[in-house]
Design an enzyme around this catalytic site. Structure first.
Site, PDB file in Angstrom:
ATOM      1  CE  LYS A 236       2.247   4.353   3.634  1.00  0.00           C
ATOM      2  NZ  LYS A 236       3.606   4.237   3.078  1.00  0.00           N
TER       3      LYS A 236
ATOM      4  NE  ARG B  53       4.906  -5.187  -0.907  1.00  0.00           N
ATOM      5  CZ  ARG B  53       4.555  -4.001  -0.441  1.00  0.00           C
ATOM      6  NH1 ARG B  53       4.240  -3.861   0.824  1.00  0.00           N
ATOM      7  NH2 ARG B  53       4.522  -2.952  -1.232  1.00  0.00           N
TER       8      ARG B  53
ATOM      9  NE  ARG C  11       7.020   0.239  -3.553  1.00  0.00           N
ATOM     10  CZ  ARG C  11       7.330  -0.604  -2.571  1.00  0.00           C
ATOM     11  NH1 ARG C  11       8.304  -1.474  -2.727  1.00  0.00           N
ATOM     12  NH2 ARG C  11       6.660  -0.562  -1.438  1.00  0.00           N
TER      13      ARG C  11
ATOM     14  NE  ARG D 120       1.270   4.786  -2.648  1.00  0.00           N
ATOM     15  CZ  ARG D 120       1.260   3.727  -1.826  1.00  0.00           C
ATOM     16  NH1 ARG D 120       0.143   3.281  -1.326  1.00  0.00           N
ATOM     17  NH2 ARG D 120       2.385   3.139  -1.510  1.00  0.00           N
TER      18      ARG D 120
ATOM     19  NE  ARG E  17       8.063  -4.078   3.127  1.00  0.00           N
ATOM     20  CZ  ARG E  17       7.242  -3.029   3.028  1.00  0.00           C
ATOM     21  NH1 ARG E  17       6.768  -2.469   4.114  1.00  0.00           N
ATOM     22  NH2 ARG E  17       6.885  -2.530   1.874  1.00  0.00           N
TER      23      ARG E  17
HETATM   24  P1  AMP Z   1       1.934  -0.210  -0.369  1.00  0.00           P
HETATM   25  O1  AMP Z   1       1.634  -1.536   0.228  1.00  0.00           O
HETATM   26  O2  AMP Z   1       1.141   0.892   0.258  1.00  0.00           O
HETATM   27  O3  AMP Z   1       3.415   0.086  -0.425  1.00  0.00           O
HETATM   28  O4  AMP Z   1       1.452  -0.268  -1.896  1.00  0.00           O
HETATM   29  C1  AMP Z   1       2.022  -1.189  -2.808  1.00  0.00           C
HETATM   30  C2  AMP Z   1       1.624  -0.815  -4.216  1.00  0.00           C
HETATM   31  O5  AMP Z   1       0.202  -0.870  -4.355  1.00  0.00           O
HETATM   32  C3  AMP Z   1       2.009   0.579  -4.670  1.00  0.00           C
HETATM   33  O6  AMP Z   1       3.350   0.647  -5.119  1.00  0.00           O
HETATM   34  C4  AMP Z   1       1.003   0.797  -5.798  1.00  0.00           C
HETATM   35  O7  AMP Z   1       1.363   0.075  -6.957  1.00  0.00           O
HETATM   36  C5  AMP Z   1      -0.246   0.143  -5.235  1.00  0.00           C
HETATM   37  N1  AMP Z   1      -1.059   1.128  -4.460  1.00  0.00           N
HETATM   38  C6  AMP Z   1      -1.334   1.088  -3.124  1.00  0.00           C
HETATM   39  N2  AMP Z   1      -2.088   2.146  -2.761  1.00  0.00           N
HETATM   40  C7  AMP Z   1      -2.283   2.870  -3.887  1.00  0.00           C
HETATM   41  C8  AMP Z   1      -2.954   4.095  -4.168  1.00  0.00           C
HETATM   42  N3  AMP Z   1      -3.578   4.791  -3.204  1.00  0.00           N
HETATM   43  N4  AMP Z   1      -2.943   4.542  -5.451  1.00  0.00           N
HETATM   44  C9  AMP Z   1      -2.336   3.852  -6.429  1.00  0.00           C
HETATM   45  N5  AMP Z   1      -1.663   2.719  -6.233  1.00  0.00           N
HETATM   46  C10 AMP Z   1      -1.628   2.220  -4.971  1.00  0.00           C
END
Ligand code: AMP
Length: 190
Positions: free
Chosen positions: A14, A134, A146, A89, A128
């Protein structure tokens, strides 16, 4: 004005695709994961709170996430459209987003999902994690958590958007440029 939700499992690409799409369609890219990580880096209160969830691979609570997203949208009043990446989400987030946009006489134009097999994605995330720094990319247990969060809380959004005839999916596996073309084909035909 077009507002696109980029949908997909962790590691589906994404963020990578958003970089191309935001330029091509002149969209404001809002990645909730990036915003949380920015807050963690700057040690804000929001960052400290989000970190406790993110480090385990759990979703951050809805109230916090929704409020943050809305304030980011409000920071861009002259935007030609938004590219939402990693949000919504949960069903509560999707409903809140619809209501929020409606209050501004706007709406989600479409949701485009990047599809990919879990096992390919787990390998991609572990790879990654070697360079991203991370914590949630470096531990297979956290990564699998996740996916569990995704399956339980995020996957139902597909039906939510299908019911509104706003759901589209493309194959997320292939060269970056190929995947961008598949996404562009969907967006160009909206
Ligand atoms: P991402 O970078 O999109 O993979 O997000 C990393 C982490 O951020 C996720 O595993 C969640 O802990 C948190 N996070 C990101 N977006 C959301 C969301 N819309 N709702 C809840 N947690 C989020």
């Amino acid at each position: 004005m077009i507002n696109i939700v980029l949908f997909g499992k962790p590691g589906a690409g994404k963020g990578t695709q958003a970089e191309f799409l935001k330029e091509k369609y002149n969209l404001t890219h809002l990645s909730t994961g990036d915003i949380f990580r920015y807050n963690i880096k700057n040690e804000t209160q929001l960052g400290m709170l989000a970190k406790t969830y993110m480090d385990k691979g759990d979703l951050v609570p809805d109230e916090v996430t929704i409020q943050m997203l809305q304030s980011e949208v409000d920071k861009n009043p002259h935007s030609a459209g938004f590219l939402f990446d990693g949000f919504p989400r949960t069903l509560a987030q999707a409903a809140a987003l619809d209501k929020f946009l409606e209050s501004k006489n706007q709406k989600i134009t479409a949701t485009v999902a990047l599809e990919a097999d879990d096992e390919i994605l787990v390998k991609r995330l572990l790879e990654r994690g070697k360079t991203s720094g991370r914590p949630d990319d470096q531990d297979e247990g956290k990564i699998r958590n996740r996916y569990q969060e995704y399956n339980e809380k995020t996957a139902p959004l597909m039906d939510y958007y299908k019911a509104q005839q706003k759901f589209h999916a493309v194959d997320g596996i292939g060269e970056i440029q190929e995947v961008t073309e598949r996404l562009s084909n969907v967006i160009d035909n909206l």
